[in-house]
Motif scaffolding. Sequence first.
Motif, PDB file in Angstrom:
ATOM      1  N   ALA A   1       0.816  -1.208   0.000  1.00  0.00           N
ATOM      2  CA  ALA A   1       0.000   0.000   0.000  1.00  0.00           C
ATOM      3  C   ALA A   1       0.853   1.263   0.000  1.00  0.00           C
ATOM      4  N   VAL A   2       1.879   1.297   0.832  1.00  0.00           N
ATOM      5  CA  VAL A   2       2.722   2.493   0.912  1.00  0.00           C
ATOM      6  C   VAL A   2       3.433   2.738  -0.415  1.00  0.00           C
ATOM      7  N   GLU A   3       3.985   1.681  -0.992  1.00  0.00           N
ATOM      8  CA  GLU A   3       4.675   1.851  -2.275  1.00  0.00           C
ATOM      9  C   GLU A   3       3.683   2.247  -3.363  1.00  0.00           C
ATOM     10  N   ALA A   4       2.470   1.687  -3.339  1.00  0.00           N
ATOM     11  CA  ALA A   4       1.449   2.060  -4.314  1.00  0.00           C
ATOM     12  C   ALA A   4       1.106   3.540  -4.187  1.00  0.00           C
ATOM     13  N   MET A   5       0.911   4.024  -2.975  1.00  0.00           N
ATOM     14  CA  MET A   5       0.580   5.441  -2.792  1.00  0.00           C
ATOM     15  C   MET A   5       1.686   6.342  -3.332  1.00  0.00           C
ATOM     16  N   ARG A   6       2.927   5.963  -3.089  1.00  0.00           N
ATOM     17  CA  ARG A   6       4.039   6.782  -3.579  1.00  0.00           C
ATOM     18  C   ARG A   6       4.046   6.841  -5.105  1.00  0.00           C
ATOM     19  N   ARG A   7       3.859   5.702  -5.746  1.00  0.00           N
ATOM     20  CA  ARG A   7       3.849   5.670  -7.217  1.00  0.00           C
ATOM     21  C   ARG A   7       2.682   6.476  -7.772  1.00  0.00           C
ATOM     22  N   ILE A   8       1.517   6.300  -7.193  1.00  0.00           N
ATOM     23  CA  ILE A   8       0.328   6.975  -7.705  1.00  0.00           C
ATOM     24  C   ILE A   8       0.434   8.483  -7.488  1.00  0.00           C
ATOM     25  N   ALA A   9       0.923   8.903  -6.333  1.00  0.00           N
ATOM     26  CA  ALA A   9       1.047  10.331  -6.053  1.00  0.00           C
ATOM     27  C   ALA A   9       1.976  11.017  -7.047  1.00  0.00           C
ATOM     28  N   ARG A  10       3.039  10.335  -7.437  1.00  0.00           N
ATOM     29  CA  ARG A  10       4.000  10.986  -8.336  1.00  0.00           C
ATOM     30  C   ARG A  10       3.634  10.836  -9.814  1.00  0.00           C
ATOM     31  N   SER A  11       2.911   9.779 -10.175  1.00  0.00           N
ATOM     32  CA  SER A  11       2.728   9.488 -11.596  1.00  0.00           C
ATOM     33  C   SER A  11       1.314   9.686 -12.122  1.00  0.00           C
ATOM     34  N   LEU A  12       0.298   9.676 -11.264  1.00  0.00           N
ATOM     35  CA  LEU A  12      -1.061   9.873 -11.776  1.00  0.00           C
ATOM     36  C   LEU A  12      -1.246  11.251 -12.414  1.00  0.00           C
ATOM     37  N   PRO A  13      -0.815  12.339 -11.767  1.00  0.00           N
ATOM     38  CA  PRO A  13      -0.975  13.639 -12.437  1.00  0.00           C
ATOM     39  C   PRO A  13      -0.234  13.717 -13.768  1.00  0.00           C
ATOM     40  N   VAL A  14       0.927  13.070 -13.848  1.00  0.00           N
ATOM     41  CA  VAL A  14       1.702  13.091 -15.092  1.00  0.00           C
ATOM     42  C   VAL A  14       0.988  12.298 -16.181  1.00  0.00           C
ATOM     43  N   ALA A  15       0.493  11.105 -15.846  1.00  0.00           N
ATOM     44  CA  ALA A  15      -0.218  10.283 -16.835  1.00  0.00           C
ATOM     45  C   ALA A  15      -1.500  10.962 -17.292  1.00  0.00           C
ATOM     46  N   TRP A  16      -2.170  11.675 -16.381  1.00  0.00           N
ATOM     47  CA  TRP A  16      -3.386  12.400 -16.739  1.00  0.00           C
ATOM     48  C   TRP A  16      -3.066  13.570 -17.670  1.00  0.00           C
ATOM     49  N   ALA A  17      -1.995  14.292 -17.370  1.00  0.00           N
ATOM     50  CA  ALA A  17      -1.627  15.467 -18.163  1.00  0.00           C
ATOM     51  C   ALA A  17      -1.039  15.095 -19.513  1.00  0.00           C
ATOM     52  N   ASP A  18      -0.335  13.971 -19.573  1.00  0.00           N
ATOM     53  CA  ASP A  18       0.328  13.526 -20.808  1.00  0.00           C
ATOM     54  C   ASP A  18       0.155  12.024 -20.918  1.00  0.00           C
ATOM     55  N   GLY A  19      -0.922  11.612 -21.570  1.00  0.00           N
ATOM     56  CA  GLY A  19      -1.263  10.196 -21.655  1.00  0.00           C
ATOM     57  C   GLY A  19      -0.253   9.352 -22.397  1.00  0.00           C
ATOM     58  N   GLU A  20       0.643   9.974 -23.162  1.00  0.00           N
ATOM     59  CA  GLU A  20       1.638   9.222 -23.921  1.00  0.00           C
ATOM     60  C   GLU A  20       2.959   9.073 -23.178  1.00  0.00           C
ATOM     61  N   ASN A  21       3.004   9.536 -21.948  1.00  0.00           N
ATOM     62  CA  ASN A  21       4.218   9.393 -21.144  1.00  0.00           C
ATOM     63  C   ASN A  21       4.280   7.954 -20.629  1.00  0.00           C
ATOM     64  N   LEU A  22       5.060   7.114 -21.285  1.00  0.00           N
ATOM     65  CA  LEU A  22       5.103   5.694 -20.949  1.00  0.00           C
ATOM     66  C   LEU A  22       5.734   5.436 -19.584  1.00  0.00           C
ATOM     67  N   ASP A  23       6.648   6.307 -19.158  1.00  0.00           N
ATOM     68  CA  ASP A  23       7.218   6.135 -17.826  1.00  0.00           C
ATOM     69  C   ASP A  23       6.132   6.277 -16.764  1.00  0.00           C
ATOM     70  N   ALA A  24       5.294   7.296 -16.901  1.00  0.00           N
ATOM     71  CA  ALA A  24       4.206   7.497 -15.939  1.00  0.00           C
ATOM     72  C   ALA A  24       3.180   6.383 -16.048  1.00  0.00           C
ATOM     73  N   ARG A  25       2.873   5.981 -17.276  1.00  0.00           N
ATOM     74  CA  ARG A  25       1.904   4.896 -17.462  1.00  0.00           C
ATOM     75  C   ARG A  25       2.419   3.593 -16.828  1.00  0.00           C
ATOM     76  N   ALA A  26       3.699   3.300 -17.016  1.00  0.00           N
ATOM     77  CA  ALA A  26       4.258   2.080 -16.437  1.00  0.00           C
ATOM     78  C   ALA A  26       4.276   2.154 -14.917  1.00  0.00           C
ATOM     79  N   ASP A  27       4.634   3.320 -14.384  1.00  0.00           N
ATOM     80  CA  ASP A  27       4.658   3.486 -12.929  1.00  0.00           C
ATOM     81  C   ASP A  27       3.253   3.313 -12.347  1.00  0.00           C
ATOM     82  N   MET A  28       2.249   3.833 -13.054  1.00  0.00           N
ATOM     83  CA  MET A  28       0.869   3.675 -12.592  1.00  0.00           C
ATOM     84  C   MET A  28       0.426   2.214 -12.644  1.00  0.00           C
TER      85      MET A  28
END
Length: 411
Positions: free
Chosen positions: A226-253
């Motif tokens: 859970a803790v690791e999931a929250m960290r990944r989602i907090a850092r990468s969800l806004p990025v994936a939402w703002a730029d859907g083609e960012n594969l790094d953010a998509r993979a992290d999510m």
Amino acid sequence: MSHDTVLSRETRTVVSPSNVVVGAGAVEEVGDYASLYGTTALLVATERIFDVHGDVVLETLDEQGIETVVYTDVRPDPTVENIEEAYESWEEHDCDIVVTLGGGSSIDTGKGVGILAGNGGEIRDFGVDKAGYEGVPNPTPPLLAVNTTAGTGSEATRSVVVSDESTATKFLIVSKNVVPDVAIEDPELTVSLPRSHTAFTGIDALTHAIEAYVSVNSYGIPDGFAVEAMRRIARSLPVAWADGENLDARADMLVGQLQAGQAFTNSSVALVHGLARPLGAQLHIPHGLANALILPYVADFSAMAAPEKYATVARILGAADEDDDTRTAADRAADGILRLCDDLDLTGYLDDFGEVPAREEYLDVIEEMTQDAIDSGSPANNPRKPTAEEIRELYVEIYDDALAPDGRRRS
């Protein structure tokens, strides 16, 4: 002898898919894994997802000599009828493998097919309100889940959520016998996810992680997920939402939502999900959006009962510092959640993805929603146990603040 943790008092069984294939190009391995289990696959998907990604899955299955029967009538909130129709295809074509393509709706439909194939009967009979937890006695046939969202985490869980249109309710099935055998996590498949559903599924994953972490059923292993999931989602969800083609953010999510799924299936969800299922069923709101509407209020309601854990949530979301004392930080968790929801403009999707009634009409169904929430069992897992009256008050607050056209969060 002192007992400081759950694991010092009792045993727990940690469940997870037998194989997780993760990374760009993972979808190309579907046929290889399917060939280990059988010869005829029922491919379950929504029509839209099949149109986008179906060919690549069919091709990899065909390359391994797997015959494929396609069912593409999955609804966004799968129904009893969806599962029954898909199961008819399974039986008619003598299938021996279920392959799902999509997010939670497709996966849950595939799990439902597997339940009927392995156990017979009516799918409604396996709900926790009738059969209890672990109420699926026999294992399902082999299930391969090709994930296209990030996400419900359904490819890692022992949960199935089904809509019963005859009663305008959703019911939950929980059993280790429905955990998929293989989870395919390919970030390239999530690039096609629209911004709205990137937000819905991402907040759903965050809710899974937070609820698993604060649940009265939590312990060390799911806490780590859970803790690791929250960290990944907090850092990468806004990025994936703002730029859907960012594969790094998509993979992290994808990894984050998988970890969130592993967290809650080995701990539990709690009050948010208890409130969200009735709200989603009554207002026809996507599950992730319903969670987003509810999560901040439940965090504010619950923080006093699990201050250390909510303090961690607040710090991960950037709403509190390490210098803040525990209770101050815990009380800021709701602020961090609200800020993330605002960043993703989640209430802005209500016009297109919900049927918000007038306030009086909403008040008329609060009693029914409250009872459905209690009957789900999820509120009992919450660190602060709500009374029926407190659940009613939360539903009213959610309407006035988040659902009403002139509510603070919508305006």
